[in-house]
Motif scaffolding. Structure first.
Motif, PDB file in Angstrom:
ATOM      1  N   ILE A   6       7.817  -2.863  -8.122  1.00 45.24           N
ATOM      2  CA  ILE A   6       6.709  -2.988  -9.079  1.00 45.24           C
ATOM      3  C   ILE A   6       6.492  -4.450  -9.456  1.00 45.24           C
ATOM      4  O   ILE A   6       5.354  -4.920  -9.516  1.00 45.24           O
ATOM      5  N   ILE A   7       7.559  -5.191  -9.681  1.00 51.15           N
ATOM      6  CA  ILE A   7       7.445  -6.605 -10.026  1.00 51.15           C
ATOM      7  C   ILE A   7       6.796  -7.384  -8.879  1.00 51.15           C
ATOM      8  O   ILE A   7       5.929  -8.234  -9.095  1.00 51.15           O
ATOM      9  N   LYS A   8       7.199  -7.089  -7.658  1.00 48.87           N
ATOM     10  CA  LYS A   8       6.608  -7.771  -6.495  1.00 48.87           C
ATOM     11  C   LYS A   8       5.127  -7.433  -6.349  1.00 48.87           C
ATOM     12  O   LYS A   8       4.309  -8.323  -6.096  1.00 48.87           O
ATOM     13  N   ILE A   9       4.791  -6.161  -6.499  1.00 48.40           N
ATOM     14  CA  ILE A   9       3.386  -5.761  -6.407  1.00 48.40           C
ATOM     15  C   ILE A   9       2.589  -6.441  -7.506  1.00 48.40           C
ATOM     16  O   ILE A   9       1.504  -6.973  -7.253  1.00 48.40           O
ATOM     17  N   HIS A  10       3.114  -6.433  -8.721  1.00 51.68           N
ATOM     18  CA  HIS A  10       2.427  -7.077  -9.844  1.00 51.68           C
ATOM     19  C   HIS A  10       2.136  -8.549  -9.538  1.00 51.68           C
ATOM     20  O   HIS A  10       1.024  -9.029  -9.753  1.00 51.68           O
ATOM     21  N   ALA A  11       3.121  -9.268  -9.026  1.00 50.35           N
ATOM     22  CA  ALA A  11       2.938 -10.694  -8.722  1.00 50.35           C
ATOM     23  C   ALA A  11       1.857 -10.892  -7.664  1.00 50.35           C
ATOM     24  O   ALA A  11       1.032 -11.800  -7.783  1.00 50.35           O
ATOM     25  N   MET A  12       1.835 -10.044  -6.653  1.00 45.17           N
ATOM     26  CA  MET A  12       0.839 -10.173  -5.589  1.00 45.17           C
ATOM     27  C   MET A  12      -0.554  -9.772  -6.063  1.00 45.17           C
ATOM     28  O   MET A  12      -1.541 -10.400  -5.695  1.00 45.17           O
ATOM     29  N   VAL A  13      -0.637  -8.718  -6.870  1.00 49.58           N
ATOM     30  CA  VAL A  13      -1.930  -8.291  -7.406  1.00 49.58           C
ATOM     31  C   VAL A  13      -2.478  -9.363  -8.348  1.00 49.58           C
ATOM     32  O   VAL A  13      -3.665  -9.699  -8.297  1.00 49.58           O
ATOM     33  N   ALA A  14      -1.630  -9.917  -9.192  1.00 48.10           N
ATOM     34  CA  ALA A  14      -2.053 -10.929 -10.157  1.00 48.10           C
ATOM     35  C   ALA A  14      -2.613 -12.172  -9.476  1.00 48.10           C
ATOM     36  O   ALA A  14      -3.497 -12.835 -10.026  1.00 48.10           O
ATOM     37  N   THR A  15      -2.139 -12.479  -8.285  1.00 45.23           N
ATOM     38  CA  THR A  15      -2.610 -13.651  -7.546  1.00 45.23           C
ATOM     39  C   THR A  15      -3.560 -13.281  -6.412  1.00 45.23           C
ATOM     40  O   THR A  15      -3.927 -14.142  -5.613  1.00 45.23           O
ATOM     41  N   GLU A  16      -3.928 -11.998  -6.355  1.00 38.86           N
ATOM     42  CA  GLU A  16      -4.851 -11.477  -5.338  1.00 38.86           C
ATOM     43  C   GLU A  16      -4.389 -11.812  -3.923  1.00 38.86           C
ATOM     44  O   GLU A  16      -5.148 -12.243  -3.075  1.00 38.86           O
ATOM     45  N   ARG A  17      -3.092 -11.574  -3.669  1.00 37.67           N
ATOM     46  CA  ARG A  17      -2.496 -11.878  -2.368  1.00 37.67           C
ATOM     47  C   ARG A  17      -1.807 -10.667  -1.752  1.00 37.67           C
ATOM     48  O   ARG A  17      -0.828 -10.814  -1.039  1.00 37.67           O
ATOM     49  N   THR A  18      -2.345  -9.471  -2.019  1.00 34.36           N
ATOM     50  CA  THR A  18      -1.713  -8.273  -1.465  1.00 34.36           C
ATOM     51  C   THR A  18      -2.069  -8.056  -0.004  1.00 34.36           C
ATOM     52  O   THR A  18      -1.267  -7.553   0.757  1.00 34.36           O
ATOM     53  N   GLY A  19      -3.289  -8.408   0.374  1.00 31.97           N
ATOM     54  CA  GLY A  19      -3.788  -8.030   1.688  1.00 31.97           C
ATOM     55  C   GLY A  19      -4.181  -6.568   1.659  1.00 31.97           C
ATOM     56  O   GLY A  19      -4.261  -5.941   0.597  1.00 31.97           O
ATOM     57  N   THR A  20      -4.405  -6.012   2.819  1.00 33.37           N
ATOM     58  CA  THR A  20      -4.746  -4.600   2.928  1.00 33.37           C
ATOM     59  C   THR A  20      -3.520  -3.752   2.596  1.00 33.37           C
ATOM     60  O   THR A  20      -2.400  -4.272   2.559  1.00 33.37           O
ATOM     61  N   PRO A  21      -3.704  -2.460   2.395  1.00 38.14           N
ATOM     62  CA  PRO A  21      -2.525  -1.611   2.158  1.00 38.14           C
ATOM     63  C   PRO A  21      -1.487  -1.716   3.280  1.00 38.14           C
ATOM     64  O   PRO A  21      -0.280  -1.762   3.006  1.00 38.14           O
ATOM     65  N   ALA A  22      -1.942  -1.799   4.523  1.00 42.21           N
ATOM     66  CA  ALA A  22      -1.002  -1.931   5.646  1.00 42.21           C
ATOM     67  C   ALA A  22      -0.249  -3.261   5.573  1.00 42.21           C
ATOM     68  O   ALA A  22       0.963  -3.311   5.825  1.00 42.21           O
ATOM     69  N   GLU A  23      -0.954  -4.337   5.231  1.00 44.56           N
ATOM     70  CA  GLU A  23      -0.302  -5.641   5.100  1.00 44.56           C
ATOM     71  C   GLU A  23       0.681  -5.643   3.938  1.00 44.56           C
ATOM     72  O   GLU A  23       1.788  -6.181   4.055  1.00 44.56           O
ATOM     73  N   LEU A  24       0.290  -5.024   2.835  1.00 41.92           N
ATOM     74  CA  LEU A  24       1.180  -4.940   1.679  1.00 41.92           C
ATOM     75  C   LEU A  24       2.433  -4.147   2.025  1.00 41.92           C
ATOM     76  O   LEU A  24       3.540  -4.526   1.630  1.00 41.92           O
ATOM     77  N   SER A  25       2.277  -3.091   2.785  1.00 42.95           N
ATOM     78  CA  SER A  25       3.452  -2.292   3.163  1.00 42.95           C
ATOM     79  C   SER A  25       4.415  -3.112   4.019  1.00 42.95           C
ATOM     80  O   SER A  25       5.628  -3.004   3.859  1.00 42.95           O
ATOM     81  N   ARG A  26       3.878  -3.957   4.904  1.00 43.99           N
ATOM     82  CA  ARG A  26       4.743  -4.822   5.723  1.00 43.99           C
ATOM     83  C   ARG A  26       5.439  -5.869   4.852  1.00 43.99           C
ATOM     84  O   ARG A  26       6.624  -6.136   5.041  1.00 43.99           O
ATOM     85  N   LEU A  28       6.315  -5.621   1.814  1.00 38.26           N
ATOM     86  CA  LEU A  28       7.314  -4.986   0.959  1.00 38.26           C
ATOM     87  C   LEU A  28       8.350  -4.166   1.736  1.00 38.26           C
ATOM     88  O   LEU A  28       9.295  -3.653   1.155  1.00 38.26           O
ATOM     89  N   ALA A  29       8.128  -4.032   3.043  1.00 36.63           N
ATOM     90  CA  ALA A  29       9.008  -3.236   3.909  1.00 36.63           C
ATOM     91  C   ALA A  29       9.102  -1.781   3.434  1.00 36.63           C
ATOM     92  O   ALA A  29      10.185  -1.196   3.350  1.00 36.63           O
ATOM     93  N   ILE A  30       7.926  -1.222   3.090  1.00 37.28           N
ATOM     94  CA  ILE A  30       7.820   0.183   2.714  1.00 37.28           C
ATOM     95  C   ILE A  30       6.625   0.775   3.461  1.00 37.28           C
ATOM     96  O   ILE A  30       5.817   0.038   4.019  1.00 37.28           O
ATOM     97  N   SER A  31       6.517   2.078   3.467  1.00 36.82           N
ATOM     98  CA  SER A  31       5.407   2.718   4.173  1.00 36.82           C
ATOM     99  C   SER A  31       4.099   2.551   3.400  1.00 36.82           C
ATOM    100  O   SER A  31       4.094   2.290   2.194  1.00 36.82           O
ATOM    101  N   VAL A  32       2.997   2.723   4.111  1.00 34.48           N
ATOM    102  CA  VAL A  32       1.681   2.656   3.481  1.00 34.48           C
ATOM    103  C   VAL A  32       1.569   3.742   2.410  1.00 34.48           C
ATOM    104  O   VAL A  32       1.048   3.507   1.322  1.00 34.48           O
TER     105      VAL A  32
END
Length: 76
Positions: A6-26, A28-32
């Motif tokens: 959650i902390i990692k997602i928050h940091a990426m969302v706050a800086t608009e650096r998540t990428g697509t859901p597939a990119e975000l899953s890579r 974070l090393a978790i599934s889409v």
């Protein structure tokens, strides 16, 4: 839910650096599917105003998001 994710997602969302859901899953090393589960949890349980921008290919906060993770000692 793992607070470290959650902390990692928050940091990426706050800086608009998540990428697509597939990119975000890579990143974070978790599934889409797990990405969607975390985002849904953050939206519904934590009231995070997370939205996706197709032109930026990133999630972002549509408004104030006041999470405070300061002082939390997390080991990776």
């Amino acid at each position: 839910m793992d607070i470290r994710v959650i902390i990692k997602i928050h940091a990426m969302v706050a800086t608009e650096r998540t990428g697509t859901p597939a990119e975000l899953s890579r990143k974070l090393a978790i599934s889409v599917r797990t990405v969607y589960n975390y985002l849904n949890f953050m939206k519904t349980e934590m009231n995070a105003p997370i939205v996706y921008c197709n032109s930026k290919c990133s999630y972002y906060y549509d408004g104030e998001c006041g999470f405070c993770f300061e002082g939390l000692k997390i080991k990776d």
